[in-house]
Design a protein around this motif. Structure first.
Motif, PDB file in Angstrom:
ATOM      1  N   HIS A   1       7.577  -2.982  -0.403  1.00 36.11           N
ATOM      2  CA  HIS A   1       6.323  -2.285  -0.739  1.00 36.11           C
ATOM      3  C   HIS A   1       6.505  -0.772  -0.550  1.00 36.11           C
TER       4      HIS A   1
ATOM      5  N   ASP B   1       1.374  -4.762   4.463  1.00 34.47           N
ATOM      6  CA  ASP B   1       1.388  -5.102   3.030  1.00 34.47           C
ATOM      7  C   ASP B   1       2.759  -5.645   2.602  1.00 34.47           C
TER       8      ASP B   1
ATOM      9  N   HIS C   1       1.016   4.403   3.770  1.00 23.88           N
ATOM     10  CA  HIS C   1       0.010   4.493   2.699  1.00 23.88           C
ATOM     11  C   HIS C   1      -1.364   4.875   3.222  1.00 23.88           C
TER      12      HIS C   1
ATOM     13  N   ASP D   1      -4.343   3.794   3.126  1.00 26.30           N
ATOM     14  CA  ASP D   1      -5.282   2.852   3.733  1.00 26.30           C
ATOM     15  C   ASP D   1      -4.776   2.313   5.075  1.00 26.30           C
ATOM     16  N   HIS D   2      -3.710   2.921   5.606  1.00 27.06           N
ATOM     17  CA  HIS D   2      -3.130   2.465   6.873  1.00 27.06           C
ATOM     18  C   HIS D   2      -2.938   3.604   7.878  1.00 27.06           C
TER      19      HIS D   2
ATOM     20  N   HIS E   1       3.298   1.043   7.461  1.00 28.10           N
ATOM     21  CA  HIS E   1       3.873   1.903   6.409  1.00 28.10           C
ATOM     22  C   HIS E   1       2.978   3.113   6.204  1.00 28.10           C
TER      23      HIS E   1
END
Ligand SMILES: [Zn+2]
Length: 291
Positions: A156, A175, A67, A69-70, A65
């Motif tokens: 999410h 996530d 976000h 932190d990815h 996804h």
């Protein structure tokens, strides 16, 4: 293997788990012809250089996804595969900006066992335009000897994908489902939409034994999907505990169950869910591109 920024843990002879500065996780899957890097951490340190030490194969970055932190390594590879519903979310300043990604890397976390006290903005890869190739539910990535099946699990985020490796009986879940599943953020789906996604994921139940996610120290049993379904049903029936909290976007949300320090639900099971009261029913949570 480890360096200043990353540690890799060997799951088997062709899968490595890589821990980033904020306690988030990426996975390197090596086939006979090419490798896939699932998620790019937040961009503290050069993940591309670290991965190059782990394989000589050509590497494709695929994102669960969009976000912060990815997505970090996308700025090094300058291309990635991602679901179209998360392409614009990726460029939201909260996820794209270097400052925001540094902030994530510096948040004290029991999962961030390797965190550098000295981490500075110069250590974080700068954001840039990234060539994005669309990935959809039902796609299959052939690495030579290993195939990854792409499964859409909107919740999410609307563009959340998980990757099924039938050969190793592993689901790489990002996530999508964990002890602290966050809905109710900018770009998240409603609880009813998420419940539908979990039923779709259940169709693959007999193809894997464990899930490796984007955070947390070890794999999770697939029974977490049943626990998440039960929790969604409680939220929809308004019989959950409804514990007030705040989302990462600093908006009022609820936890379905009171939680332990690791966010696991005190009421039992493996899955807790954070959600927005006004985004329970289908049609109430907009895709990021429509916001
Ligand atoms: Zn996320």
């Amino acid at each position: 293997m480890e360096n200043k920024f990353f540690i890799s843990y060997t799951i088997n002879d062709h899968i490595e788990q890589i821990l980033g500065q904020g306690g988030e996780l990426a996975y390197l899957i090596k086939g006979e012809n090419r490798a896939v890097l699932i998620d790019g951490l937040e961009g503290a340190g050069s993940l591309k250089a670290f991965v190059r030490e782990l394989t000589d194969l050509p590497v494709t970055l695929i994102l669960t996804h969009g976000h912060l932190d990815h997505l970090g390594a996308a700025f090094e590879y300058r291309e990635c595969m991602i679901h179209p519903d998360d392409m614009e979310l990726f460029y939201d300043p909260r996820h794209f900006s270097r400052e925001s990604r540094l902030g994530f890397a510096k948040v004290p976390s029991p999962l961030a066992s390797h965190q550098l006290a000295s981490l500075s903005i110069d250590d974080v890869v700068e954001g840039c335009t990234v060539r994005m190739k669309p990935l959809y539910d039902g796609d299959v990535l052939d690495l030579g000897g290993i195939e990854l099946e792409v499964i859409g699990v909107p919740g999410h985020t609307w563009g959340t994908l998980v990757f099924l490796d039938r050969k190793d009986r592993i689901l790489f879940s990002g996530d999508a489902v964990n002890i602290n599943t966050l809905l109710g953020m900018k770009g998240s789906a409603s609880v009813e939409d998420y419940l539908e996604s979990l039923h779709h994921l259940k169709d693959f139940d007999d193809a894997y034994d464990v899930m490796y996610g984007g955070h947390g120290t070890s794999c999770v049993l697939r029974s977490i999907v049943d626990d998440a379904i039960a929790m969604c049903e409680r939220i929809i029936a308004r019989t959950d505990e409804k514990i007030p909290s705040f989302s990462l976007d600093h908006e009022p949300v609820y936890y379905a169950s009171d939680h332990n320090p690791d966010y696991s639900p005190k009421c039992g099971g493996l899955a807790n869910i954070q959600y927005k009261e006004e985004e329970i029913l289908k049609g109430t949570a907009k895709k990021y591109r429509s916001l």
